[in-house]
Design a protein around this motif. Structure first.
Motif, PDB file in Angstrom:
ATOM      1  N   PRO A  58      -6.127  -1.557   3.862  1.00 58.40           N
ATOM      2  CA  PRO A  58      -5.646  -2.210   5.094  1.00 58.40           C
ATOM      3  C   PRO A  58      -4.448  -1.479   5.694  1.00 58.40           C
ATOM      4  O   PRO A  58      -4.297  -1.433   6.926  1.00 58.40           O
ATOM      5  N   ALA A  59      -3.621  -0.870   4.838  1.00 58.42           N
ATOM      6  CA  ALA A  59      -2.467  -0.135   5.351  1.00 58.42           C
ATOM      7  C   ALA A  59      -2.926   1.074   6.154  1.00 58.42           C
ATOM      8  O   ALA A  59      -2.454   1.327   7.265  1.00 58.42           O
ATOM      9  N   CYS A 114      -7.950  -6.622  -4.612  1.00 50.94           N
ATOM     10  CA  CYS A 114      -7.031  -7.742  -4.382  1.00 50.94           C
ATOM     11  C   CYS A 114      -7.779  -9.036  -4.113  1.00 50.94           C
ATOM     12  O   CYS A 114      -7.435 -10.086  -4.634  1.00 50.94           O
ATOM     13  N   ALA A 115      -8.814  -8.968  -3.267  1.00 50.81           N
ATOM     14  CA  ALA A 115      -9.557 -10.184  -2.944  1.00 50.81           C
ATOM     15  C   ALA A 115     -10.216 -10.726  -4.206  1.00 50.81           C
ATOM     16  O   ALA A 115     -10.111 -11.915  -4.512  1.00 50.81           O
ATOM     17  N   VAL A 143     -11.401  -4.354  -9.574  1.00 48.45           N
ATOM     18  CA  VAL A 143     -11.570  -5.730  -9.095  1.00 48.45           C
ATOM     19  C   VAL A 143     -11.148  -5.885  -7.635  1.00 48.45           C
ATOM     20  O   VAL A 143     -11.811  -6.558  -6.848  1.00 48.45           O
ATOM     21  N   GLU A 148      -2.209  -3.708 -13.941  1.00 43.72           N
ATOM     22  CA  GLU A 148      -1.810  -2.351 -13.516  1.00 43.72           C
ATOM     23  C   GLU A 148      -2.455  -1.941 -12.194  1.00 43.72           C
ATOM     24  O   GLU A 148      -2.027  -0.990 -11.550  1.00 43.72           O
ATOM     25  N   GLU A 149      -3.541  -2.662 -11.815  1.00 46.43           N
ATOM     26  CA  GLU A 149      -4.249  -2.308 -10.584  1.00 46.43           C
ATOM     27  C   GLU A 149      -3.396  -2.671  -9.363  1.00 46.43           C
ATOM     28  O   GLU A 149      -2.690  -3.673  -9.373  1.00 46.43           O
ATOM     29  N   GLY A 150      -3.478  -1.853  -8.335  1.00 55.19           N
ATOM     30  CA  GLY A 150      -2.770  -2.177  -7.094  1.00 55.19           C
ATOM     31  C   GLY A 150      -3.676  -1.958  -5.910  1.00 55.19           C
ATOM     32  O   GLY A 150      -4.670  -1.237  -6.011  1.00 55.19           O
ATOM     33  N   CYS A 151      -3.332  -2.558  -4.782  1.00 52.45           N
ATOM     34  CA  CYS A 151      -4.130  -2.391  -3.557  1.00 52.45           C
ATOM     35  C   CYS A 151      -4.453  -0.911  -3.331  1.00 52.45           C
ATOM     36  O   CYS A 151      -3.581  -0.058  -3.489  1.00 52.45           O
ATOM     37  N   MET A 194      -0.122   6.298  -6.521  1.00 54.71           N
ATOM     38  CA  MET A 194       0.182   5.530  -7.740  1.00 54.71           C
ATOM     39  C   MET A 194      -1.118   5.186  -8.472  1.00 54.71           C
ATOM     40  O   MET A 194      -1.206   5.309  -9.688  1.00 54.71           O
ATOM     41  N   MET A 234       1.308   6.080  -0.666  1.00 52.22           N
ATOM     42  CA  MET A 234       2.078   5.615  -1.824  1.00 52.22           C
ATOM     43  C   MET A 234       1.144   4.879  -2.787  1.00 52.22           C
ATOM     44  O   MET A 234       1.146   5.141  -3.988  1.00 52.22           O
ATOM     45  N   GLN A 235       0.368   3.943  -2.233  1.00 51.68           N
ATOM     46  CA  GLN A 235      -0.565   3.174  -3.061  1.00 51.68           C
ATOM     47  C   GLN A 235      -1.578   4.096  -3.722  1.00 51.68           C
ATOM     48  O   GLN A 235      -1.856   3.989  -4.906  1.00 51.68           O
TER      49      GLN A 235
END
Lengths: 266, 430
Positions: A69-70, A30-31, A28, A62-65, A85, A81-82
């Motif tokens: 953008p980083a 973040c936006a 999905v 459980e989803e993360g960016c 994970m 890191m993102q």
């Protein structure tokens, strides 16, 4: 609202608990999760996936960016890191195929995760829509008619130039029997909406104009009824541009998934 | 015999000086970090043939493409004529390839047409730069020298072509006056015949003067290349050969960071030991890769990158062309420093801040338009992002909103300040 309903979208964890494996994971982003406007695109994609009977799941909380953008801003630590994970999570669920509505997530998972141990078949929702149309599973019928409407499509940089996906989103619009009008700067010459490279999260540098206004000036020259987007960031920038000229009534900015959902009466 | 000797000396000196200067540039390029770019040789060769040899990316601007094609073909094909001139000069012969007969006549005719093409092309280029003022050739980075450089090249090419055609015209007239069978075919220079005197001695002097001017001019031009943007006529080939073959959206992976992140996530992981302390990102030339530096030396300052850059179009400070020119200028400066001191001695300057400002790097949208636009596959975007990496990871210096975004990703797993637990709430609202 009368048509209010809760869409049945299972998470990977829920599916696993039932001992089921989805055909495809819907990433999905973040936006798509938090941005109110983009949430509507997310829901339309779910409606389309259900409509064609594709077994899918999301990661949910459980989803993360992805870290896009980083990484573009130069923070490789945070990106990795993102990424690591997310890869651990995806590999844990033995995910094979991923679809996403965000070209930034698409690019990162497709091109940068393999370098860190995450190998998946990743497609953008425009590619899935094209495939479903080609297979005859999706037809532009039963809903709103876009026949003869002037539509101009804005190429997202991270879908077009970055990954050479130019035709799939156009195919979804061609299926509508609409009048597709190209902007002067399109396809590999397309002009950025101004949000990439982490610009979405900061004020622009001083200049004579904002990038999204430059883009909207060009889009409006085609006298469109609809400006079609295929990226939640582009959506925000293009909508702001249209608002800037008080043209919200005349010109709609819609994602190709929304257009497809409407055309199919979903 | 004396003229042969003089020619040999000039020729050898010119080649030696050129080699000396190119070796310096190669040494400068090698100041960059290692990068593997020798895989997939077939694909690389194809890219080079298509992009550099076949000029495929030039076609996007049809007028410039046609004019450039004249000059390019002229340059490539007239080299056969140069071969004859060099052999004539060394061996004291005259038109040594004349024995080729009809083929020779055909070749000379081709050269004459191409010479005319180069002449016309360069003249129009001069007009575009100096009279029509095509926007692309201006900008903050186009200071006096880059503009002079461009004009010098064009004027030199025009003079060389005039010398070539005059030489042919004089030779043709001499042959006609002597009532010999004419060797060569002179479709363009025959128009000049009436402008020349009818005296054989005078014609001979004109022919020799043009011959010498032409060859010495070419050798001088060769030695001008290492100081000029015109170096692209050589470097375009290796630069496209070593192109990035990955999708443009794939930014390079920092392995040094990977080891640290792995160690953070898994305490049992031991990163491989490195001899050198690693700097994250790019502060100066030595932190860039050799390909970035090759890019910089290949840049022709044509400004196609800048003219499609969304930041530049909307009046921001960033110009991808300036990024490349700054990179080359700084590399050349470091090269001079090494020549002078034997080793690089710190001059208190760096690429970041002294050449490229923070405002420039933060204006980039990473849209890849500059990369797409470059006719010789230069990548200014990579340098910009690598400079950002230094600003972020070594100095923690970013616009405050960017820091806020980092904080949100770290704490909430999203660039916005929303709770991770709310991620799937969109399912419940309609």
């Amino acid at each position: 609202m009368s048509d209010e309903k809760i869409i049945q979208v299972p998470t990977m964890a829920e599916m696993l608990a039932k001992g089921e494996i989805p055909e495809i994971l819907f990433w999905v982003g973040c936006a798509g999760s938090f941005d109110e406007r983009a949430q509507r695109i997310t829901r339309d994609i779910c409606k389309i996936l259900s409509h064609v009977g594709l077994k899918f799941a999301i990661l949910g909380t459980e989803e993360g960016c992805t870290g896009d953008p980083a990484k573009r801003a130069g923070n490789e630590f945070l990106f990795q890191m993102q990424a690591m994970m997310n890869i651990e999570l995806l590999n844990g669920y033995e995910v094979k195929k991923i679809v996403t509505a965000c070209p930034h997530c698409f690019n990162t998972i497709k091109n940068e995760y393999p370098l860190l141990g995450g190998q998946y078949e990743v497609i953008h929702h425009s590619q899935l829509l094209q495939q479903l149309i080609d297979e005859g599973k999706l037809k532009a019928s039963g809903g709103e008619s876009f026949k003869g409407k002037r539509i101009t499509y804005h190429d997202p940089c991270y879908l077009g130039r970055s990954n050479n996906v130019y035709e799939a989103p156009r195919k979804t619009l061609e299926a509508l029997d609409a009048q597709l009008v190209e902007m002067k700067r399109c396809r590999s010459n397309g002009l950025c909406c101004g949000a990439g490279g982490a610009q979405m999260f900061k004020e622009p540098e001083p200049g004579k104009k904002d990038i999204n206004i430059e883009r909207i000036d060009e889009a409006l020259k085609t006298e469109p009824e609809v400006i079609a987007a295929a990226c939640p960031f582009c959506m925000t920038m293009l909508r702001d541009g249209v608002k800037n000229y008080n043209k919200e009534e005349e010109v709609q900015v819609l994602d190709i998934a929304e257009i497809t959902a409407r055309a199919n009466g979903l | 015999m004396i003229s042969q000797l003089i020619f040999a000396v000039i020729f050898i000196l010119a080649i030696a000086l050129f080699t000396y200067n190119i070796r310096k540039i190669v040494r400068n390029i090698k100041l960059g970090r290692p990068l593997k770019r020798s895989d997939r040789p077939k694909e690389r060769l194809k890219t080079m043939l298509r992009v550099a040899f076949g000029q495929s990316k030039m076609t996007k601007r049809p007028v410039a493409f046609v004019l450039h094609l004249f000059v390019y073909l002229g340059f490539v094909i007239i080299n056969i004529e140069m071969l004859e001139i060099v052999i004539d000069g060394l061996a004291g012969t005259h038109r040594v390839f004349a024995g080729l007969g009809i083929l020779y006549n055909f070749l000379i005719a081709c050269f004459e047409w191409l010479a005319l093409g180069v002449l016309v092309g360069c003249a129009i280029f001069l007009i575009r730069r100096n009279i029509i003022h095509v926007k692309r050739f201006f900008g903050v980075e186009m200071t006096k020298w880059p503009r002079t450089d461009a004009n010098l090249i064009l004027i030199a090419e025009i003079l060389l072509m005039i010398a070539f055609l005059s030489m042919n015209a004089a030779d043709f007239k001499m042959q006609s006056l002597n009532q010999e069978t004419v060797i060569g075919s002179f479709p363009i220079s025959q128009w000049l015949v009436n402008l020349l005197p009818a005296d054989l001695d005078a014609l001979h002097i004109i022919e020799r003067c043009c011959w010498w001017f032409h060859i010495v001019g070419v050798l001088a031009f060769l030695n001008y290349l290492p100081y000029s943007k015109h170096l692209h006529i050589i470097f375009a080939f290796p630069n496209t050969y070593f192109s990035n073959l990955h999708p443009k959206g794939q930014f390079s992976n920092m392995e040094s960071v990977q080891h640290e992140v792995k160690a953070m996530l898994d305490p049992s992981y031991t990163p491989p030991s490195t001899d050198q302390p690693v700097r994250f990102g790019v502060k100066d030339i030595q932190d860039l890769t050799w390909k970035n530096l090759l890019d910089a030396y290949t840049c022709t300052e044509c400004g196609r990158c800048t003219s499609v850059c969304p930041a530049n179009i909307t009046g921001k400070l960033l110009s991808p062309r300036k990024i490349m020119m700054d990179t080359r200028d700084r590399t050349a400066e470091i090269g001079k420093n090494i020549d002078h001191n034997g080793n690089f001695s710190d001059d208190g300057k760096a690429l970041l801040d002294d050449y490229i400002s923070r405002e420039e790097i933060w204006a980039c949208t990473t849209c890849n338009a500059c990369v797409e636009a470059c006719p010789v596959n230069i990548n200014p975007l990579e340098i910009i992002v690598n400079l950002r990496q230094y600003a972020i990871m070594e100095e923690s210096q970013a616009p405050s909103s960017i820091n806020a975004m980092f904080g949100n990703i770290e704490n909430n797993g999203a660039p916005w300040k929303y709770a991770q637990a709310d991620r799937a709430n969109w399912r419940e609202v309609n």
